[in-house]
Design a protein around this motif. Structure first.
Motif, PDB file in Angstrom:
ATOM      1  N   PHE A   1     -11.396  -1.419  59.856  1.00 59.39           N
ATOM      2  CA  PHE A   1     -11.281  -0.075  60.426  1.00 59.39           C
ATOM      3  C   PHE A   1     -10.683  -0.130  61.837  1.00 59.39           C
ATOM      4  O   PHE A   1      -9.764   0.639  62.167  1.00 59.39           O
ATOM      5  N   LEU A   2     -11.194  -1.034  62.677  1.00 59.18           N
ATOM      6  CA  LEU A   2     -10.680  -1.152  64.045  1.00 59.18           C
ATOM      7  C   LEU A   2      -9.218  -1.577  64.050  1.00 59.18           C
ATOM      8  O   LEU A   2      -8.425  -1.094  64.866  1.00 59.18           O
ATOM      9  N   ASP A   3      -8.862  -2.474  63.136  1.00 58.98           N
ATOM     10  CA  ASP A   3      -7.468  -2.904  63.037  1.00 58.98           C
ATOM     11  C   ASP A   3      -6.567  -1.732  62.675  1.00 58.98           C
ATOM     12  O   ASP A   3      -5.483  -1.561  63.248  1.00 58.98           O
ATOM     13  N   ASN A   4      -7.014  -0.914  61.744  1.00 61.45           N
ATOM     14  CA  ASN A   4      -6.233   0.259  61.340  1.00 61.45           C
ATOM     15  C   ASN A   4      -6.138   1.284  62.464  1.00 61.45           C
ATOM     16  O   ASN A   4      -5.083   1.914  62.656  1.00 61.45           O
ATOM     17  N   VAL A   5      -7.230   1.443  63.213  1.00 61.65           N
ATOM     18  CA  VAL A   5      -7.218   2.405  64.319  1.00 61.65           C
ATOM     19  C   VAL A   5      -6.239   1.961  65.405  1.00 61.65           C
ATOM     20  O   VAL A   5      -5.434   2.764  65.908  1.00 61.65           O
ATOM     21  N   LEU A   6      -6.274   0.668  65.775  1.00 59.09           N
ATOM     22  CA  LEU A   6      -5.340   0.172  66.781  1.00 59.09           C
ATOM     23  C   LEU A   6      -3.899   0.301  66.301  1.00 59.09           C
ATOM     24  O   LEU A   6      -3.001   0.684  67.064  1.00 59.09           O
TER      25      LEU A   6
ATOM     26  N   THR B   1      -2.640 -11.283  69.392  1.00 67.05           N
ATOM     27  CA  THR B   1      -3.697 -11.449  70.388  1.00 67.05           C
ATOM     28  C   THR B   1      -5.029 -11.087  69.755  1.00 67.05           C
ATOM     29  O   THR B   1      -5.130 -10.094  69.025  1.00 67.05           O
ATOM     30  N   ASP B   2      -6.041 -11.887  70.032  1.00 64.51           N
ATOM     31  CA  ASP B   2      -7.384 -11.604  69.523  1.00 64.51           C
ATOM     32  C   ASP B   2      -8.134 -10.728  70.519  1.00 64.51           C
ATOM     33  O   ASP B   2      -8.329 -11.099  71.685  1.00 64.51           O
ATOM     34  N   LEU B   3      -8.547  -9.568  70.058  1.00 66.65           N
ATOM     35  CA  LEU B   3      -9.375  -8.660  70.862  1.00 66.65           C
ATOM     36  C   LEU B   3     -10.732  -8.556  70.173  1.00 66.65           C
ATOM     37  O   LEU B   3     -10.969  -7.680  69.347  1.00 66.65           O
ATOM     38  N   GLY B   4     -11.624  -9.498  70.514  1.00 61.29           N
ATOM     39  CA  GLY B   4     -12.906  -9.552  69.827  1.00 61.29           C
ATOM     40  C   GLY B   4     -12.683  -9.906  68.367  1.00 61.29           C
ATOM     41  O   GLY B   4     -11.984 -10.864  68.038  1.00 61.29           O
ATOM     42  N   PRO B   5     -13.213  -9.093  67.458  1.00 61.34           N
ATOM     43  CA  PRO B   5     -13.060  -9.399  66.033  1.00 61.34           C
ATOM     44  C   PRO B   5     -11.703  -8.969  65.464  1.00 61.34           C
ATOM     45  O   PRO B   5     -11.405  -9.246  64.304  1.00 61.34           O
ATOM     46  N   VAL B   6     -10.895  -8.296  66.278  1.00 66.35           N
ATOM     47  CA  VAL B   6      -9.639  -7.730  65.785  1.00 66.35           C
ATOM     48  C   VAL B   6      -8.459  -8.556  66.289  1.00 66.35           C
ATOM     49  O   VAL B   6      -8.397  -8.909  67.468  1.00 66.35           O
ATOM     50  N   THR B   7      -7.549  -8.857  65.395  1.00 65.05           N
ATOM     51  CA  THR B   7      -6.310  -9.535  65.760  1.00 65.05           C
ATOM     52  C   THR B   7      -5.180  -8.513  65.753  1.00 65.05           C
ATOM     53  O   THR B   7      -4.935  -7.847  64.737  1.00 65.05           O
ATOM     54  N   VAL B   8      -4.505  -8.375  66.905  1.00 68.97           N
ATOM     55  CA  VAL B   8      -3.493  -7.341  67.073  1.00 68.97           C
ATOM     56  C   VAL B   8      -2.153  -7.982  67.404  1.00 68.97           C
ATOM     57  O   VAL B   8      -2.087  -8.914  68.217  1.00 68.97           O
TER      58      VAL B   8
END
Length: 298
Positions: free
Chosen positions: A4-9, A130-137
């Motif tokens: 979900f966080l990946d999709n939001v970013l 880049t890793d932002l906590g559990p999310v890779t962006v």
């Protein structure tokens, strides 16, 4: 939650890029009442120039030249093809139709040049993440958010604190009254078209960057997803274009990200989701999210 966080970013990044395109629609409409359906071709033109020039000039030099050239082309199209038809409300309708013809000509030539190739724009982010906590962006998405935020902030400052911005707002209220007050509408229009062209060329970089495979002849069609964003905001509202773009970007990213759960809606629903959202909002607010009461429906 990570998905979900990946999709939001991803949606925020996409919405930020859509905002660049949607602002182009808005400034042209505010200055002239014209809906520029050639905007996608201008975006493709700017991206193509960056792609073919970056080997010789480097990414920064190629992008700068592409932005300036696309701005000049947009201004020239308005000056030599559109303004000759007049600047009243009836002429604006005719000029809107003319932009469809311009789009066909530009898109045909650019499609011939690009063919079936995937062109790299030579952006410095590549496929880095880049890793932002559990999310890779993807770094390109972070760059899209940062660069778009800075540019959009600059555009809003241009609207608010410059004489051209004041003239643009006056023209948006009443073209005839603005002309009688001494505002040179041709200069306001020229500035709006040049600004829209520059924003389109910049947006092309992020639409073709990773995780996209590169610039292709259909990249310009992605700009049409920003059209519902402009409509959602009320078309004449820059703030509305920003809000609408974020809404459209988030919707598209979430629908694509959860495609397997939404399979009942069809595999290609992500492509039509922006227009579905636009229709739903317009059913409730026909003038758009930021449209003024009494404004003409689009």
């Amino acid at each position: 939650m990570t998905v979900f966080l990946d999709n939001v970013l991803g949606g925020i990044a996409l919405g930020a890029v859509y905002a660049l395109v949607a602002l182009g629609f808005v400034v042209i409409f505010k200055a002239s009442g014209v809906l520029n359906f050639a905007h996608g071709s201008l975006l493709l033109f700017g991206g193509y120039l960056t792609a073919v020039l970056h080997d010789d000039l480097g990414f920064a030099g190629a992008l700068a030249l592409a932005v300036l050239t696309t701005a000049a082309l947009a201004g020239a199209l308005d000056r030599f093809l559109l303004q000759r038809g007049g600047q009243d409300a009836h002429s604006a309708h005719v000029q809107t139709i003319v932009t469809i013809g311009i789009d066909i000509v530009l898109l045909t030539d650019l499609s011939r040049r690009i063919g079936g190739d995937l062109l790299s724009l030579g952006d410095p982010w590549g496929d880095a993440v880049t890793d932002l906590g559990p999310v890779t962006v993807a770094d390109s998405r972070l760059a899209a958010i940062v660069v778009s935020s800075v540019v959009i902030g600059g555009v809003f400052a241009l609207f608010r604190f410059t004489s051209w911005g004041l003239s643009l707002r006056a023209a948006a209220e009443d073209l005839e009254a603005a002309s009688l007050m001494g505002i040179r509408l041709s200069r306001v229009r020229a500035g709006a078209w040049c600004l829209a062209g520059a924003l389109a060329a910049l947006a092309a970089v992020f639409l073709a960057a990773f995780p996209a495979p590169g610039l292709e002849r259909s990249t310009g069609l992605i700009a049409l997803n920003a059209f519902p964003a402009a409509i959602l905001g009320g078309l004449a509202s820059p703030a509305g274009a920003l809000a609408g773009s974020l809404l459209i970007g988030l919707t598209e990213a979430l629908v694509v990200g959860y495609q397997s759960e939404l399979h009942v809606l069809g595999e290609g629903f992500g492509d039509v989701a922006p227009y579905a959202v636009m229709l739903l909002v317009l059913l409730v607010r026909p003038t758009g999210l930021f449209g003024a009461k009494g404004a003409a429906r689009v």
